[in-house]
Design a protein around this motif. Structure first.
Motif, PDB file in Angstrom:
ATOM      1  N   VAL A 134       0.837  -1.203   0.000  1.00 46.59           N
ATOM      2  CA  VAL A 134       0.000   0.000   0.000  1.00 46.59           C
ATOM      3  C   VAL A 134       0.872   1.254   0.000  1.00 46.59           C
ATOM      4  O   VAL A 134       0.643   2.191  -0.765  1.00 46.59           O
ATOM      5  CB  VAL A 134      -0.937   0.006   1.225  1.00 46.59           C
ATOM      6  N   GLU A 141       0.173   3.502  -5.651  1.00 45.25           N
ATOM      7  CA  GLU A 141      -0.957   4.414  -5.667  1.00 45.25           C
ATOM      8  C   GLU A 141      -2.209   3.608  -6.003  1.00 45.25           C
ATOM      9  O   GLU A 141      -2.116   2.529  -6.583  1.00 45.25           O
ATOM     10  CB  GLU A 141      -0.722   5.529  -6.685  1.00 45.25           C
ATOM     11  N   PRO A 142      -3.385   4.100  -5.647  1.00 43.97           N
ATOM     12  CA  PRO A 142      -4.610   3.320  -5.855  1.00 43.97           C
ATOM     13  C   PRO A 142      -4.782   2.786  -7.266  1.00 43.97           C
ATOM     14  O   PRO A 142      -5.263   1.674  -7.446  1.00 43.97           O
ATOM     15  CB  PRO A 142      -5.715   4.328  -5.499  1.00 43.97           C
ATOM     16  N   ARG A 147      -2.661  -0.374  -7.539  1.00 38.80           N
ATOM     17  CA  ARG A 147      -2.678  -1.306  -6.416  1.00 38.80           C
ATOM     18  C   ARG A 147      -3.280  -2.659  -6.793  1.00 38.80           C
ATOM     19  O   ARG A 147      -2.840  -3.702  -6.317  1.00 38.80           O
ATOM     20  CB  ARG A 147      -3.459  -0.675  -5.257  1.00 38.80           C
ATOM     21  N   PRO A 202      -6.770  -5.096  -2.240  1.00 37.80           N
ATOM     22  CA  PRO A 202      -6.759  -3.647  -2.512  1.00 37.80           C
ATOM     23  C   PRO A 202      -7.963  -2.928  -1.923  1.00 37.80           C
ATOM     24  O   PRO A 202      -7.862  -1.763  -1.532  1.00 37.80           O
ATOM     25  CB  PRO A 202      -6.771  -3.575  -4.049  1.00 37.80           C
ATOM     26  N   ASP A 254      -8.005   0.362   0.439  1.00 37.09           N
ATOM     27  CA  ASP A 254      -8.703   1.593   0.066  1.00 37.09           C
ATOM     28  C   ASP A 254      -9.763   1.999   1.094  1.00 37.09           C
ATOM     29  O   ASP A 254     -10.150   3.158   1.161  1.00 37.09           O
ATOM     30  CB  ASP A 254      -9.345   1.430  -1.312  1.00 37.09           C
ATOM     31  N   GLN A 277     -14.058   3.506  -4.704  1.00 38.59           N
ATOM     32  CA  GLN A 277     -13.639   2.322  -3.953  1.00 38.59           C
ATOM     33  C   GLN A 277     -14.049   1.048  -4.672  1.00 38.59           C
ATOM     34  O   GLN A 277     -13.312   0.067  -4.680  1.00 38.59           O
ATOM     35  CB  GLN A 277     -14.241   2.344  -2.545  1.00 38.59           C
ATOM     36  N   PRO A 327     -11.846   1.410  -8.984  1.00 34.30           N
ATOM     37  CA  PRO A 327     -10.778   2.415  -8.963  1.00 34.30           C
ATOM     38  C   PRO A 327     -10.443   2.985 -10.336  1.00 34.30           C
ATOM     39  O   PRO A 327      -9.928   4.097 -10.422  1.00 34.30           O
ATOM     40  CB  PRO A 327      -9.582   1.640  -8.391  1.00 34.30           C
ATOM     41  N   VAL A 366      -8.423  11.482  -5.557  1.00 31.57           N
ATOM     42  CA  VAL A 366      -8.567  10.086  -5.157  1.00 31.57           C
ATOM     43  C   VAL A 366      -7.233   9.378  -5.214  1.00 31.57           C
ATOM     44  O   VAL A 366      -6.909   8.536  -4.385  1.00 31.57           O
ATOM     45  CB  VAL A 366      -9.602   9.381  -6.058  1.00 31.57           C
ATOM     46  N   HIS A 396      -4.423   8.556  -2.129  1.00 36.42           N
ATOM     47  CA  HIS A 396      -4.707   7.655  -1.013  1.00 36.42           C
ATOM     48  C   HIS A 396      -5.380   8.403   0.136  1.00 36.42           C
ATOM     49  O   HIS A 396      -4.815   8.605   1.206  1.00 36.42           O
ATOM     50  CB  HIS A 396      -3.460   6.946  -0.501  1.00 36.42           C
ATOM     51  N   PRO A 447      -8.332   7.238   1.567  1.00 38.97           N
ATOM     52  CA  PRO A 447      -9.264   6.134   1.400  1.00 38.97           C
ATOM     53  C   PRO A 447     -10.608   6.336   2.075  1.00 38.97           C
ATOM     54  O   PRO A 447     -11.615   5.970   1.539  1.00 38.97           O
ATOM     55  CB  PRO A 447      -8.532   4.946   2.018  1.00 38.97           C
ATOM     56  N   GLU A 448     -10.604   6.902   3.295  1.00 40.28           N
ATOM     57  CA  GLU A 448     -11.842   6.802   4.061  1.00 40.28           C
ATOM     58  C   GLU A 448     -12.205   8.092   4.801  1.00 40.28           C
ATOM     59  O   GLU A 448     -12.680   8.044   5.900  1.00 40.28           O
ATOM     60  CB  GLU A 448     -11.700   5.706   5.098  1.00 40.28           C
TER      61      GLU A 448
END
Length: 424
Positions: free
Chosen positions: A118, A122-123, A126, A330, A334, A400, A403, A412, A415, A417-418
């Protein structure tokens, strides 16, 4: 793929290679080679699993506070000592102690490696990184098992010492490789670094509805597949379908072959689709696999057809695994808040370990004696995967769940994520 990621993947593959040397032969080694009996051998396998359950609740916080590298180094040393101790052990106490070290060390490696991936990705990339890890780990396990099978000799305890020594060295090599990894300092990864956070920990995770649902889904996934491979499904195949024990090895080889050859073909399909829809499709594929297994044991066809059907079941499981590897891990990453990546990875690893402990305990007796109910139960569990995956999709943001939609979004891609769903 950057240099850091290549080193992480190489170390992960080599440690899997070492595990492949010994995992298939652990029961035989303890029960027959060391002549400690079947009860002790079963106990050793239980200790191996229980050690993981004990350490995983604490490993996540350590990863987030200290970083994954120091935690992984400690885990690699513990696993190396456990592996070497197992090869030298001749008493029940020594074997059990070595199993505890080996189980604890290998369990902590999983979330530590996942967190390193991670931090180094990068997303947008991932999905591919986790797919590559799964591919290399399966390749390492398969090659290690094949070579280990050529070296092992039940009449020579020294051959097992050689296997465990190789495994120990592979863990130390993983530690050495990790020491050379320079974790990147790019702005995109600043948020993934450990940070002091108030209100974090288990309570925050349990308040996160999407993560709780993913953990429930993960338990069902691992219980209905991995938890049955070497217990319930093997017992069902030999008892109900009349499968020769040697055929179990062929079935497992078919499973690994499908994963190795299908992984990157499947990856192209997965990357363009919603993650929860992919997981839902896996549930349907595994439903078909269990129906085919039912035919193998309950269809009263020829032995050749039953054998082919049983091998096909393992192959279909492999296809589902190849679809899950770039999807589930992943998604855990995320969903994780910035300062809790290690804790989320450890929580999901704990769920997996619980499923692997409960799966054989439930599936083994059912597969051996309750053939019809066994198949019906796991057909329902597989359909449950599809239901839970579609339900989870309602809790995820579009980025999410898919991606690729966010590939052009700089926000986005950093990272975060939440931030939106931490209060869910």
């Amino acid at each position: 793929m950057g240099a850091a990621m290549r080193r992480i993947q190489a170390g992960s593959a080599l440690s899997a290679f070492g595990l492949g040397f010994t995992v298939p032969y652990l029961y035989v080694y303890v029960a027959q080679v060391r002549d400690l009996g079947a009860t002790t051998a079963g106990g050793v396998l239980a200790v191996f699993a229980m050690a993981a359950l004990v350490v995983l609740p604490f490993s996540g916080r350590a990863i987030d506070r200290r970083g994954p590298v120091p935690v992984l180094l400690v885990a690699a040393v513990l696993a190396a000592l456990g592996a070497l101790g197992m090869g030298l052990s001749g008493s029940v106490a020594a074997v059990v102690g070595s199993a505890a070290l080996l189980g604890a060390g290998t369990a902590v490696m999983q979330p530590a490696l996942a967190t390193m991936i991670v931090w180094c990705s990068e997303p947008a990339g991932r999905t591919r990184s986790f797919a590559m890890q799964f591919f290399l780990q399966n390749l390492g396990l398969g090659i290690g098992g094949l070579i280990g099978g050529q070296l092992v000799d039940e009449s020579r305890p020294g051959s097992f010492l050689l296997l465990f020594s190789i495994e120990s060295v592979m863990f130390l090599v993983l530690g050495g490789i990790v020491l050379t990894v320079r974790m990147p300092d790019s702005p995109a990864l600043q948020g993934a670094r450990p940070a002091a956070s108030k209100g974090g920990g288990v309570r925050a995770l349990l308040r996160h509805k999407a993560m709780v649902q993913l953990c429930v889904l993960g338990f069902v996934l691992f219980f209905a597949c991995y938890g049955q491979f070497e217990s319930g499904l093997a017992a069902y195949g030999t008892e109900a379908a009349g499968i020769e024990p040697s055929t179990l090895g062929i079935a497992l080889a078919a499973n690994t072959a499908v994963i190795v050859f299908a992984q990157f073909v499947v990856l192209r399909f997965v990357e363009r689709r919603r993650r929860t829809r992919v997981i839902a499709a896996v549930g349907l594929i595994w439903t078909v696999a269990w129906v085919i297994a039912g035919y193998a044991g309950l269809g009263h066809g020829s032995q050749t057809m039953a054998t082919a059907a049983f091998i096909s079941t393992y192959a279909l499981f492999g296809l589902g695994e190849a679809m899950l590897s770039p999807t589930v891990a992943p998604l855990v990453a995320d969903l994780a808040p910035e300062a809790m990546v290690g804790q989320y990875n450890s929580a999901f690893a704990l769920v997996k370990q619980l499923a692997l402990a409960v799966g054989p305990a439930v599936g083994g007796p059912m597969g051996a004696a309750l053939h019809g109910p066994y198949i019906v139960t796991f057909v329902l569990f597989s359909l449950g995967i599809t239901f839970l995956a579609l339900r989870l999709g309602k809790q995820l943001t579009p980025a999410q769940d898919q991606p690729s939609l966010a590939a052009t979004s700089r926000v986005v891609a950093q990272h975060v994520p939440e931030k939106q769903t931490a209060a869910a």
